[in-house]
Design an enzyme around this catalytic site. Structure first.
Site, PDB file in Angstrom:
ATOM      1  N   GLU A 110      -3.787   7.632  -4.290  1.00 44.72           N
ATOM      2  CA  GLU A 110      -4.226   7.233  -5.452  1.00 44.72           C
ATOM      3  C   GLU A 110      -5.698   7.882  -5.934  1.00 44.72           C
ATOM      4  O   GLU A 110      -6.449   7.927  -5.024  1.00 44.72           O
ATOM      5  CB  GLU A 110      -4.371   5.968  -5.396  1.00 44.72           C
ATOM      6  CG  GLU A 110      -2.878   5.217  -5.233  1.00 44.72           C
ATOM      7  CD  GLU A 110      -3.062   3.517  -5.157  1.00 44.72           C
ATOM      8  OE1 GLU A 110      -4.259   2.979  -5.268  1.00 44.72           O
ATOM      9  OE2 GLU A 110      -2.010   2.996  -4.860  1.00 44.72           O
ATOM     10  N   HIS A 150      -1.404   0.789  -9.934  1.00 41.54           N
ATOM     11  CA  HIS A 150      -1.894  -0.123  -8.845  1.00 41.54           C
ATOM     12  C   HIS A 150      -2.520  -1.175  -9.970  1.00 41.54           C
ATOM     13  O   HIS A 150      -3.848  -1.520  -9.771  1.00 41.54           O
ATOM     14  CB  HIS A 150      -3.117   0.518  -7.808  1.00 41.54           C
ATOM     15  CG  HIS A 150      -3.307  -0.173  -7.069  1.00 41.54           C
ATOM     16  ND1 HIS A 150      -3.523   0.624  -5.865  1.00 41.54           N
ATOM     17  CD2 HIS A 150      -3.123  -1.614  -6.629  1.00 41.54           C
ATOM     18  CE1 HIS A 150      -3.907  -0.432  -4.734  1.00 41.54           C
ATOM     19  NE2 HIS A 150      -3.558  -1.621  -5.320  1.00 41.54           N
ATOM     20  N   ARG A 175       0.970  -1.095   0.118  1.00 38.56           N
ATOM     21  CA  ARG A 175      -0.029   0.107  -0.018  1.00 38.56           C
ATOM     22  C   ARG A 175       0.902   1.198  -0.026  1.00 38.56           C
ATOM     23  O   ARG A 175       2.004   1.250   0.395  1.00 38.56           O
ATOM     24  CB  ARG A 175      -0.994  -0.089   1.110  1.00 38.56           C
ATOM     25  CG  ARG A 175      -2.294  -1.172   1.032  1.00 38.56           C
ATOM     26  CD  ARG A 175      -3.221  -0.450   0.162  1.00 38.56           C
ATOM     27  NE  ARG A 175      -4.274  -1.023   0.181  1.00 38.56           N
ATOM     28  CZ  ARG A 175      -4.413  -2.317  -0.909  1.00 38.56           C
ATOM     29  NH1 ARG A 175      -3.481  -2.816  -1.416  1.00 38.56           N
ATOM     30  NH2 ARG A 175      -5.536  -3.047  -0.647  1.00 38.56           N
TER      31      ARG A 175
END
Length: 350
Positions: free
Chosen positions: A298, A316, A269
């Site tokens: 994000e 991602h 993360r």
């Protein structure tokens, strides 16, 4: 249609007639799913959205609308919602959970559930599931790919050819090999172990750090702190889950220990890494390079990070293959079906 079950003696006398036979199990399952009102918090895989719409009563949250419209939506539809489907980046905070008084289950279309308020779910008796296991191989593949891309400067080589510089200027600058590099892994869980297995094929010694040493893997060296792990690594891979203990675990001290020839790879993360310190370390040359699939806010990526030449960036996409996204979707659907049929959840978190 009303089904009559042969529980009464009179009914048993005629139980071979169609009206007295109970519906097949698959019809009961279908009717149970059809009664489930599901709120889809954000756009997800097209297959999952299609199947939710086909099997359940699906509501799509007005995610692009102003806050007042979203509040109106929840006031109107919130009392009907029994299930919430959300991604790792969206989660479910206490305010949303409280706006859904009949909520029974949150099904995360992700391994991560750090943005779901688990304490509030426990207080409310709301079940939570995620999608572990099915994306392990893809995320581990990407971690190794990012490490190789940074060290061998694959994006830069691609740009060099596309810009016609090979023909004009000859061979591009030399890069650094990956084989034999010392690989440190923060978090030797499913993904961490899969990374370790892959890098062994490149003759890379493996070390790891987590809260406890694993006796089952004596060929991997345990380091008691993240700093000591970084100091003994050429490539540091972050593959742990996010919690208060692991938040910003890759600190300035860890980056300094990894050093000017070290490479950081993050497939966990974004909040695992102190992002401002990372940008500064890369810009100053105190850290050699980074391969990043996740970011702190994000989809916003710091412009200073984008401008750096010693970083490989991915949006991602660790689980972003057709095969894995289908498996993740099926796991979400399987958990919802298990819930409505009062069967054990496939992958319970709460």
């Amino acid at each position: 249609m009303i089904w009559h079950f042969p529980s009464h003696p009179t009914c048993r006398l005629v139980c071979n007639t169609p009206i007295c036979r109970p519906p097949p199990l698959f019809l009961l399952e279908r009717r149970s799913m059809e009664s489930l009102c599901v709120l889809l918090l954000h756009p997800v895989d097209a297959y999952l959205e299609q199947e939710l719409g086909r099997r359940c009563r699906l509501l799509r949250f007005c995610w692009d609308s102003p806050q007042d419209r979203r509040d109106d939506f929840l006031r109107t539809h919130g009392p009907s919602v029994r299930a919430l489907v959300t991604g790792g980046g969206s989660g479910g905070d206490a305010a949303l959970i409280d706006a859904l008084p009949r909520l029974e289950i949150i099904a995360c279309y992700s391994v991560g559930f750090d943005r779901v308020d688990l304490a509030r779910c426990r207080d409310r008796g709301v079940r939570v599931t995620n999608t572990p296991g099915v994306l392990t191989d893809d995320v581990a593949d990407l971690a190794v790919g990012l490490a190789i891309a940074v060290l061998r400067r694959i994006p830069q080589a691609d740009s060099y050819v596309r810009a016609g510089q090979w023909e004009a200027n000859g061979d591009c600058a030399l890069s650094t090999r990956f084989s034999g590099k010392r690989v440190g892994i923060i978090g030797l869980g499913r993904i961490g172990l899969a990374v370790a297995k892959r890098v062994e094929a490149f003759s890379c010694p493996v070390s790891y750090y987590q809260r406890r040493k694993l006796a089952a893997y004596p060929n991997y060296t345990y380091r008691p702190t993240a700093v000591e792990l970084a100091a003994s690594s050429d490539v540091l891979v972050v593959a742990c889950s996010l919690n208060e203990q692991s938040r910003r675990i890759v600190s300035r001290e860890v980056m300094e220990a990894l050093g000017p020839s070290g490479v950081l790879v993050n497939v966990g993360r974004g909040a695992h890494v102190d992002e401002p310190e990372l940008v500064a370390a890369l810009a100053d040359g105190r850290l050699g390079g980074a391969g990043l699939d996740v970011f702190e806010d994000e989809p916003d990526v710091p412009e200073a990070l984008v401008a750096l030449d010693n970083v490989v960036l991915a949006p991602h996409v660790g689980s972003g293959t057709h095969e894995t996204r289908r498996a993740m979707a099926d796991l979400v659907l399987g958990n919802l079906e298990a819930h409505v049929l009062k069967k054990p959840l496939l992958t319970p978190v709460v």
